[in-house]
Design an enzyme around this catalytic site. Structure first.
Site, PDB file in Angstrom:
ATOM      1  N   ARG A 199       0.817  -1.222   0.000  1.00 50.66           N
ATOM      2  CA  ARG A 199       0.000   0.000   0.000  1.00 50.66           C
ATOM      3  C   ARG A 199       0.851   1.272   0.000  1.00 50.66           C
ATOM      4  NH1 ARG A 199      -5.176  -1.388   3.944  1.00 50.66           N
ATOM      5  NH2 ARG A 199      -6.484  -2.270   2.290  1.00 50.66           N
ATOM      6  N   LYS A 227     -18.307 -17.794   4.409  1.00 48.41           N
ATOM      7  CA  LYS A 227     -19.730 -17.690   4.733  1.00 48.41           C
ATOM      8  C   LYS A 227     -20.563 -16.994   3.675  1.00 48.41           C
ATOM      9  CE  LYS A 227     -19.563 -17.816   9.717  1.00 48.41           C
ATOM     10  NZ  LYS A 227     -19.757 -17.017  10.918  1.00 48.41           N
ATOM     11  N   GLY A 253      -8.709  -8.820   0.961  1.00 52.04           N
ATOM     12  CA  GLY A 253      -7.508  -9.220   1.694  1.00 52.04           C
ATOM     13  C   GLY A 253      -7.094 -10.664   1.479  1.00 52.04           C
ATOM     14  N   GLY A 308     -12.385  -4.312   2.146  1.00 52.93           N
ATOM     15  CA  GLY A 308     -13.805  -3.990   2.317  1.00 52.93           C
ATOM     16  C   GLY A 308     -14.369  -3.120   1.199  1.00 52.93           C
TER      17      GLY A 308
HETATM   18  C1  3PG Z   1      -8.441  -1.640   5.075  1.00 56.57           C
HETATM   19  O1  3PG Z   1      -7.424  -1.990   5.675  1.00 56.57           O
HETATM   20  O2  3PG Z   1      -9.212  -2.430   4.519  1.00 56.57           O
HETATM   21  C2  3PG Z   1      -8.699  -0.165   4.951  1.00 56.57           C
HETATM   22  O3  3PG Z   1      -7.607   0.547   5.385  1.00 56.57           O
HETATM   23  C3  3PG Z   1      -9.955   0.226   5.683  1.00 56.57           C
HETATM   24  O4  3PG Z   1      -9.812  -0.031   7.043  1.00 56.57           O
HETATM   25  P1  3PG Z   1     -11.099  -0.172   7.964  1.00 56.57           P
HETATM   26  O5  3PG Z   1     -11.770  -1.465   7.561  1.00 56.57           O
HETATM   27  O6  3PG Z   1     -10.595  -0.175   9.369  1.00 56.57           O
HETATM   28  O7  3PG Z   1     -11.989   1.018   7.656  1.00 56.57           O
HETATM   29 MG    MG Z   2     -10.680  -3.846   6.516  1.00 56.01          MG
END
Ligand code: 3PG
Ligand code: MG
Length: 391
Positions: A36, A193, A348, A371
């Site tokens: 990142r 899930k 991820g 996310g």
């Molecule tokens: C992540 O790591 O997916 C982003 O930086 C967002 O982080 P968060 O889910 O804590 O908002």
């Molecule tokens: Mg996250």
């Protein structure tokens, strides 16, 4: 691209507030994966080259509005300096005076925006304060764009704004995969899930031509079709929901692909004794898809022009139950290399799985987002993207 980019802005003599996502994993106090950080370097360099001062805004972990020393962004400064090849000025409590006092080519990193409860609350006062620190707002944090926070959303409305290079690359790749893709399109959705990916599946059956369901969530679908799943991870209470998704897909003309053969074991353990079966025995659990499934998926990939991937096909963290994920990922990578497929992946776990498969570098695009990628695949508007000014 509907948004302004760095090329539309005049940075000379100006201070650019640049929202980045350098929420990187740490091990023993050091950054263990700088992906990142590397991903935002083009934006920093291009603004500097255009004569702008760069003030980076970022979050780190989830400190819940309090100062948590382990979540200080000061821990990321050495890795950022090394990647950038330049000094970075870290500021714990920013002020316009302090920023103005720095040389025109300075790169500044401000302390974790989430140390204030006003950040996640998208408090207008915090947005005002942040806006006072710069002249132009640049959002390069696609992976935080699903959060409507002061530094990702509120501040964008208060300054001339644009997308950074990474934001631009992410949006372009995602548009090519799901917005306006070359058809047919296949989506691969895996993971444990169904419950966490209901909205995703519901949206995808309307958008894609083929939907491959893998991982633990496939078990829920198999069970809903009356198949044996033994002791497998399975959300039996979602059987009706799974049948509704299958029916929706049928109506929409989306072909669903479930595993046709299974790798089963008696223990959820790496290298547990296992066998390939067509029907799961009562005392066994499904840990991966079998070779016939992989062969069938490869044929599906060959028949498609675009692939979008989120989630592993099996218990990929346990060898050898990563086999189907690895083999399918390699097939997608080979087709991409041959120019036959546009392949985009995110999330991820997905990126970890594709890296392990050695396939990631041959995909057309790997998103830096977890996310946010998922919410985008669900068809949800991302507040951080929506707040950007139209061209
Ligand atoms: C992540 O790591 O997916 C982003 O930086 C967002 O982080 P968060 O889910 O804590 O908002
Ligand atoms: Mg996250």
């Amino acid at each position: 691209m509907n948004w302004k980019t760095l090329d539309d802005m005049a940075f000379a003599g100006k201070t650019a507030l640049v929202r980045v996502d350098i929420n990187v994993p740490m091990e023993a106090g050091e950054v263990s994966d700088a992906t990142r950080i590397n991903a935002v370097l083009p934006t920093i360099r291009d603004i500097s080259a255009a004569g702008g001062k760069v003030v980076l805004l970022a979050h780190f972990g989830r400190p819940k509005g309090k100062v948590v020393p382990e979540m200080s962004l000061r821990h990321v400064v050495p890795a950022l300096q090394e990647a950038l090849g330049r000094d970075v000025t870290f500021i714990e409590r920013p002020s316009r005076e302090a920023i103005d006092a720095l040389p025109a080519d300075a790169v500044v990193l401000v302390e974790n925006t989430r140390f204030s409860p006003m950040e996640p609350a998208n408090d207008p006062q915090m947005a005002q304060f942040l806006a006072s620190l710069g002249d132009i707002y640049v959002n390069d944090a696609f992976s935080a764009a699903h959060r409507a926070h002061a530094s990702t959303e509120g501040v964008a409305h208060l300054l001339p704004n644009c997308a950074g290079r990474l934001m631009e690359a992410e949006l372009t790749a995602l548009e090519a995969a799901l917005g306006n893709p070359k058809r047919p399109v296949v989506a691969v959705v895996g993971g444990a899930k169904v419950s966490s990916k209901l909205e995703l599946l519901g949206n995808l059956v309307r958008q894609v031509d083929h939907l491959v369901i893998g991982g633990g969530m496939a078990n829920t679908f198999l069970a809903a079709q009356g198949k044996q799943v033994g002791t497998s991870l399975c959300e039996h209470d979602l059987a009706e929901t799974a049948r509704e998704i299958l029916a929706k897909a049928e109506t929409a003309g989306c072909k669903i692909h479930l595993p046709v053969d299974l790798v089963v074991a008696r223990d959820f353990k790496a290298n547990a004794p296992h066998e390939v079966v067509n029907t799961c025995p009562e005392d066994a659990m499904i840990l991966d898809a079998g070779p016939k499934t992989v062969a069938a998926l490869t044929e599906v990939f060959k028949s498609c022009k675009t692939l979008i991937w989120n989630g592993p096909l099996g218990a990929f963290e346990l060898e050898p139950f990563d086999a189907a994920t690895n083999a399918a990922a390699s097939a997608a990578a080979d087709l991409t290399k041959a120019g036959a497929l546009v392949s985009v992946a995110g999330g991820g776990d997905t990126v970890a799985a594709l890296n392990r498969a050695g396939a990631a570098q041959d995909f057309s695009y790997i998103s830096t987002a977890g996310g946010a990628f998922l919410e985008w695949m669900e068809g949800k508007p991302l507040p951080g993207v929506q707040a950007l000014e139209a061209k």
